[in-house]
Design a protein around this motif. Structure first.
Motif, PDB file in Angstrom:
ATOM      1  N   TYR A 443       0.850  -1.192   0.000  1.00 37.63           N
ATOM      2  CA  TYR A 443       0.000   0.000   0.000  1.00 37.63           C
ATOM      3  C   TYR A 443       0.890   1.247   0.000  1.00 37.63           C
ATOM      4  O   TYR A 443       1.846   1.336   0.782  1.00 37.63           O
ATOM      5  CB  TYR A 443      -0.904   0.022   1.240  1.00 37.63           C
ATOM      6  CG  TYR A 443      -1.908  -1.110   1.270  1.00 37.63           C
ATOM      7  CD1 TYR A 443      -3.204  -0.922   0.851  1.00 37.63           C
ATOM      8  CD2 TYR A 443      -1.529  -2.377   1.736  1.00 37.63           C
ATOM      9  CE1 TYR A 443      -4.129  -1.965   0.883  1.00 37.63           C
ATOM     10  CE2 TYR A 443      -2.433  -3.424   1.759  1.00 37.63           C
ATOM     11  CZ  TYR A 443      -3.734  -3.207   1.337  1.00 37.63           C
ATOM     12  OH  TYR A 443      -4.634  -4.235   1.369  1.00 37.63           O
ATOM     13  N   GLN A 444       0.557   2.200  -0.862  1.00 39.23           N
ATOM     14  CA  GLN A 444       1.289   3.464  -0.891  1.00 39.23           C
ATOM     15  C   GLN A 444       0.341   4.578  -0.482  1.00 39.23           C
ATOM     16  O   GLN A 444      -0.754   4.726  -1.049  1.00 39.23           O
ATOM     17  CB  GLN A 444       1.869   3.753  -2.272  1.00 39.23           C
ATOM     18  CG  GLN A 444       2.751   5.004  -2.285  1.00 39.23           C
ATOM     19  CD  GLN A 444       3.503   5.173  -3.598  1.00 39.23           C
ATOM     20  OE1 GLN A 444       3.050   4.739  -4.639  1.00 39.23           O
ATOM     21  NE2 GLN A 444       4.664   5.817  -3.538  1.00 39.23           N
ATOM     22  N   VAL A 445       0.803   5.373   0.479  1.00 40.21           N
ATOM     23  CA  VAL A 445      -0.051   6.391   1.067  1.00 40.21           C
ATOM     24  C   VAL A 445      -0.332   7.523   0.085  1.00 40.21           C
ATOM     25  O   VAL A 445       0.512   7.879  -0.747  1.00 40.21           O
ATOM     26  CB  VAL A 445       0.588   6.940   2.355  1.00 40.21           C
ATOM     27  CG1 VAL A 445       1.844   7.762   2.054  1.00 40.21           C
ATOM     28  CG2 VAL A 445      -0.415   7.792   3.141  1.00 40.21           C
ATOM     29  N   GLN A 446      -1.538   8.077   0.164  1.00 41.18           N
ATOM     30  CA  GLN A 446      -1.952   9.268  -0.586  1.00 41.18           C
ATOM     31  C   GLN A 446      -2.366  10.317   0.437  1.00 41.18           C
ATOM     32  O   GLN A 446      -3.194  10.051   1.307  1.00 41.18           O
ATOM     33  CB  GLN A 446      -3.119   8.941  -1.526  1.00 41.18           C
ATOM     34  CG  GLN A 446      -2.787   7.898  -2.577  1.00 41.18           C
ATOM     35  CD  GLN A 446      -3.990   7.481  -3.396  1.00 41.18           C
ATOM     36  OE1 GLN A 446      -5.133   7.601  -2.943  1.00 41.18           O
ATOM     37  NE2 GLN A 446      -3.754   6.967  -4.596  1.00 41.18           N
ATOM     38  N   ILE A 454      -3.641  11.894   5.833  1.00 39.59           N
ATOM     39  CA  ILE A 454      -3.783  10.739   4.964  1.00 39.59           C
ATOM     40  C   ILE A 454      -5.186  10.731   4.359  1.00 39.59           C
ATOM     41  O   ILE A 454      -6.185  10.854   5.062  1.00 39.59           O
ATOM     42  CB  ILE A 454      -3.546   9.434   5.738  1.00 39.59           C
ATOM     43  CG1 ILE A 454      -2.099   9.376   6.247  1.00 39.59           C
ATOM     44  CG2 ILE A 454      -3.835   8.212   4.851  1.00 39.59           C
ATOM     45  CD1 ILE A 454      -1.820   8.181   7.118  1.00 39.59           C
ATOM     46  N   TYR A 457      -4.938   4.981   0.391  1.00 40.00           N
ATOM     47  CA  TYR A 457      -3.781   4.198  -0.028  1.00 40.00           C
ATOM     48  C   TYR A 457      -4.037   3.603  -1.418  1.00 40.00           C
ATOM     49  O   TYR A 457      -5.155   3.132  -1.703  1.00 40.00           O
ATOM     50  CB  TYR A 457      -3.509   3.059   0.959  1.00 40.00           C
ATOM     51  CG  TYR A 457      -3.075   3.518   2.325  1.00 40.00           C
ATOM     52  CD1 TYR A 457      -1.736   3.685   2.611  1.00 40.00           C
ATOM     53  CD2 TYR A 457      -4.025   3.789   3.312  1.00 40.00           C
ATOM     54  CE1 TYR A 457      -1.343   4.108   3.873  1.00 40.00           C
ATOM     55  CE2 TYR A 457      -3.646   4.213   4.568  1.00 40.00           C
ATOM     56  CZ  TYR A 457      -2.291   4.382   4.839  1.00 40.00           C
ATOM     57  OH  TYR A 457      -1.896   4.814   6.077  1.00 40.00           O
ATOM     58  N   TYR A 508     -10.148   4.953   5.747  1.00 42.25           N
ATOM     59  CA  TYR A 508      -9.339   5.389   4.618  1.00 42.25           C
ATOM     60  C   TYR A 508      -9.811   4.704   3.324  1.00 42.25           C
ATOM     61  O   TYR A 508     -10.214   3.547   3.327  1.00 42.25           O
ATOM     62  CB  TYR A 508      -7.864   5.048   4.843  1.00 42.25           C
ATOM     63  CG  TYR A 508      -7.237   5.814   5.983  1.00 42.25           C
ATOM     64  CD1 TYR A 508      -7.420   7.187   6.103  1.00 42.25           C
ATOM     65  CD2 TYR A 508      -6.458   5.142   6.937  1.00 42.25           C
ATOM     66  CE1 TYR A 508      -6.850   7.883   7.140  1.00 42.25           C
ATOM     67  CE2 TYR A 508      -5.874   5.837   7.976  1.00 42.25           C
ATOM     68  CZ  TYR A 508      -6.084   7.208   8.074  1.00 42.25           C
ATOM     69  OH  TYR A 508      -5.516   7.899   9.099  1.00 42.25           O
ATOM     70  N   ILE A 510      -9.198   3.070  -0.406  1.00 45.36           N
ATOM     71  CA  ILE A 510      -8.180   2.298  -1.118  1.00 45.36           C
ATOM     72  C   ILE A 510      -8.417   2.471  -2.622  1.00 45.36           C
ATOM     73  O   ILE A 510      -9.558   2.498  -3.086  1.00 45.36           O
ATOM     74  CB  ILE A 510      -8.211   0.796  -0.751  1.00 45.36           C
ATOM     75  CG1 ILE A 510      -9.606   0.190  -0.989  1.00 45.36           C
ATOM     76  CG2 ILE A 510      -7.735   0.567   0.661  1.00 45.36           C
ATOM     77  CD1 ILE A 510      -9.626  -1.329  -0.896  1.00 45.36           C
ATOM     78  N   GLN A 652       1.143  11.603  -3.956  1.00 49.25           N
ATOM     79  CA  GLN A 652       1.746  10.375  -3.463  1.00 49.25           C
ATOM     80  C   GLN A 652       3.114  10.224  -4.119  1.00 49.25           C
ATOM     81  O   GLN A 652       3.374  10.787  -5.182  1.00 49.25           O
ATOM     82  CB  GLN A 652       0.871   9.153  -3.768  1.00 49.25           C
ATOM     83  CG  GLN A 652       0.865   8.706  -5.216  1.00 49.25           C
ATOM     84  CD  GLN A 652      -0.007   7.478  -5.457  1.00 49.25           C
ATOM     85  OE1 GLN A 652      -1.231   7.574  -5.456  1.00 49.25           O
ATOM     86  NE2 GLN A 652       0.637   6.337  -5.645  1.00 49.25           N
ATOM     87  N   ILE A 665       2.866  -0.945   7.601  1.00 52.25           N
ATOM     88  CA  ILE A 665       2.201   0.351   7.697  1.00 52.25           C
ATOM     89  C   ILE A 665       1.660   0.559   9.101  1.00 52.25           C
ATOM     90  O   ILE A 665       1.759   1.638   9.681  1.00 52.25           O
ATOM     91  CB  ILE A 665       1.061   0.450   6.652  1.00 52.25           C
ATOM     92  CG1 ILE A 665       1.670   0.503   5.253  1.00 52.25           C
ATOM     93  CG2 ILE A 665       0.193   1.673   6.890  1.00 52.25           C
ATOM     94  CD1 ILE A 665       0.650   0.537   4.143  1.00 52.25           C
TER      95      ILE A 665
END
Length: 691
Positions: A443-446, A454, A457, A508, A510, A652, A665
């Motif tokens: 997962y890459q955070v946005q 945040i 992700y 959050y 996705i 991101q 994470i």
């Protein structure tokens, strides 16, 4: 000897020769028309049989009548018109019956039996004509010669059609013609030998020999006119058939759109050239050509424009070939070429000419474009000694050229086979990756650019191969799309990501990428709905990302599916915006919930004025359409500051957080019996619990 004596002493030899000429001419066209009738069927065959019978009956009757006029008798002679006409009709319809039997599906002796019928028809015609021959004298018949005349006619006619139908070799036609002429001539002159006339003194005037000759010439002219009609029909049909065959051959061996030779012609040419190359001690290059941007023309301008582009390229390729060179269209936007050469410079010159015409601009209606091409070269016998191997190696080289952006031409190398085999093995392993639990999600955070909070992700799939280790997505995703495995992988990613996200306490979002293949082969809306119900993830927390090329592939269907998904409450983002097509029509056709600016612009935004201007333009466009914009590939604080100044909504990139497994994470900490997790990244820590 009696027959020969009859011919030489009792006939006008000049008229005998004229009769023979008519008979030979008629026999020749008769047998040719019969062969043409044999190659046809049903009503068409009936028409040709009738035409053959008219030609045969006319020539036989004219031969008989002229020979009758050539018979010299010292008595007045007259002809009964009714019986004379009856003899003509007997010849025509008798021959028609014989030819029909010859070409029928009756027993094996049909040609011989039909020939016998023709022989009997000639006999009936002759003796009916003799009944029409009135002479002032006592007529006596020798029965032996009569029987012999009938047997000769039937036998020779049967043998003539036997030769014509059953013997296809070269001289069978000559033998058939000789036998046919003998059937007519032997009957007539043997029958004339059978008759003897004792003139009576009646006081009537003898026939004028000049008038008889004139009548014979007139009959010959009429007969030849009938024969000429048959000849004309034969020639017209022969030419039409030849033109039709040539047209069919051209259609079978040439591409209908470009006029270039097709795949079949190319295969035949290669086979011949490989044999000649081995004999002459020269080499043969096989060249695979694939147009690079042809699909864009089809997608943006329609298939008509694509056809025009192919025609233009076909004309150019046809003009450039010289002796020993060959170019063909072997598929949609695929071409192939071959070049016989002795020195490497000859091959390089040919390849250079190919590259030049393939990269020249093409004007189609009101716009100009360049298709470009990837070119692969394999050489006989160095790179293969059979056709299939050579073509395969040329394709391998062409795909290598396509994969290398900076190179349009690639020559085959043996290591390409190893790469192809490795790719094939990787595709086989990938089919079992889900089953063997080799796939994992990162997962890459946005984050929000203005606040640093945040927002969600992006879900990224990773493959850990048991032998090769980590396989980059850039390597296995294209393989998965080509093999169709992306359908299984895509469903697994979507289900697993939704299930894991549903376990988070913090709501959050996705973001899950979708492949164009999933739109083409899966009931995507139904699948998304089922997974949301199964995992319990609220639809508002799921965002699906698509590229614009996905829409271009099948616009109406894709937009319909997107509307179905959006109706579920799921948001839709357009990914990699700014590259590829990036048409405003796409944004107008579907109200996207987010625009993702491609990472390539962020890598240059520090130094490139143009890149910065494009970023500003996309951000302005997003504000105008009330669509938030997320910038990908943020790797420095300066880049983030530029986005903040320009008013970007989200970002991101590695500066904000690298893709990580969900366990990394959320760092689990035990406190008061509850599990706590804090985000380990470059953004302000966020608190949330994990169930």
């Amino acid at each position: 000897m009696r027959v020969l004596s009859c011919i030489l002493t009792e006939h006008n030899l000049w008229l005998v020769l004229l009769a023979a000429f008519v008979c030979i001419s008629g026999g020749w066209i008769t047998l040719n028309l019969l062969r043409r009738a044999e190659s046809t069927h049903d009503l068409q065959r009936s028409g040709w049989v009738f035409l053959t019978a008219v030609a045969a009956g006319s020539s036989i009757w004219c031969t008989h009548f002229i020979a009758m006029l050539a018979y010299e008798v010292a008595a007045p002679v007259t002809f009964d018109p009714i019986l004379t006409m009856a003899s003509f009709l007997l010849a025509v319809f008798g021959c028609a019956g014989g030819f029909a039997v010859t070409l029928s599906r009756l027993p094996r002796v049909a040609p011989e039996f039909g020939g016998a019928i023709v022989g009997l028809a000639v006999t009936l015609m002759h003796y009916t004509g003799m009944m029409a021959y009135h002479v002032d004298g006592i007529v006596e018949w020798n029965k032996g010669y009569v029987v012999a005349s009938v047997l000769l006619s039937v036998t020779f006619a049967a043998l003539a059609l036997h030769q014509a139908i059953r013997r296809p070799w070269r001289f069978a036609g000559i033998a058939g013609l000789v036998l046919f002429v003998l059937a007519v001539v032997s009957l007539h002159f043997t029958a004339m030998t059978a008759v003897s006339v004792t003139p009576l003194i009646t006081g009537a005037n003898l026939a004028d020999p000049y008038a008889m000759e004139a009548m014979a010439v007139a009959v010959a002219g009429g007969g030849l006119l009938m024969i000429g009609t048959g000849v004309a029909s034969y020639m017209i049909d022969e030419r039409a058939s030849r033109e039709s065959i040539q047209k069919l051959q051209h259609m079978a061996l040439n591409d209908l759109l470009t006029g270039l030779p097709n795949r079949s012609s190319f295969a035949d040419y290669l086979q011949n050239e490989m044999e000649h190359a081995e004999e002459d001690g020269v080499k043969l290059a096989v060249i695979g050509i694939d147009l690079d941007r042809f699909k864009e023309i089809n997608d943006l301008r329609g298939h008509k424009a694509g056809d025009q582009a192919l025609k233009a390229i076909g004309r150019r390729l046809a003009r450039l070939v010289k002796d020993g060179e060959f170019v063909a269209r072997v598929g949609g936007d695929e071409f192939a070429a071959a070049k016989r050469f002795r020195s490497q410079n000859e091959l390089l010159d040919f390849v250079a000419r190919l590259e030049k015409v393939l990269f020249e601009p093409i004007r189609i209606d009101d716009f100009e474009t360049v298709t470009g091409a990837s070119i692969g070269v394999a050489v006989y016998p160095d790179d293969g000694i059979d056709q299939e191997r050579l073509v395969s190696n040329a394709d391998l080289a062409m795909y290598r050229a396509k994969a290398d952006v900076g190179r349009a031409v690639c020559f085959y190398e043996s290591k390409m086979d190893e790469a192809a085999r490795a790719r094939h093995m990787l595709a086989q392993d990938l089919r079992r990756a889900v089953e063997l639990e080799q796939l994992d999600l990162h997962y890459q955070v946005q984050t929000s650019v203005s606040t640093g909070e945040i927002c969600g992700y992006e879900v990224l799939v990773r493959w850990h191969h048991p032998e090769r280790g980590a396989v980059p997505p850039s390597e296995f995703i294209p393989i998965a799309e080509e093999s169709g495995t992306i359908l299984v992988i895509g469903e697994w990613v979507l289900r697993t990501a939704c299930r894991e996200a549903a376990s988070w306490d913090a709501p959050y979002k996705i973001a899950v990428n979708l492949s164009p293949v999933q739109f083409a082969h899966a009931d995507l809306a139904k699948l998304v709905h089922a997974i949301l119900l199964e995992t319990g993830l609220p639809p508002a927390r799921l965002e699906l990302e698509i590229t614009e090329s996905t829409i271009i592939a099948d616009k109406s269907r894709t937009l319909h599916v997107l509307r179905q998904i959006r109706a579920l409450g799921v948001t839709i983002a357009i990914d990699d915006f700014g590259t590829g097509y990036s048409s405003l029509d796409t944004l107008r056709s579907f109200p996207f919930d987010k625009i993702k600016l491609d990472r390539s612009f962020m890598s240059e935004v520090d130094q490139s004025i143009q890149a910065k201007a494009i970023v500003r333009a996309v951000l302005t466009l997003g504000k105008s359409l009330d669509i938030p914009v997320l910038a990908e590939g943020v790797e420095t604080d300066h880049q983030l500051e530029i986005l903040r100044v320009e008013g970007c909504d989200e970002a991101q990139g590695f500066f904000l957080g690298r893709p990580k497994p969900v366990e990394q994470i959320f760092q689990v900490e035990a406190a008061n019996g509850d599990e706590e997790a804090s985000f380990s990244g470059r953004v302000p820590p966020q608190r949330m619990r994990r169930r």
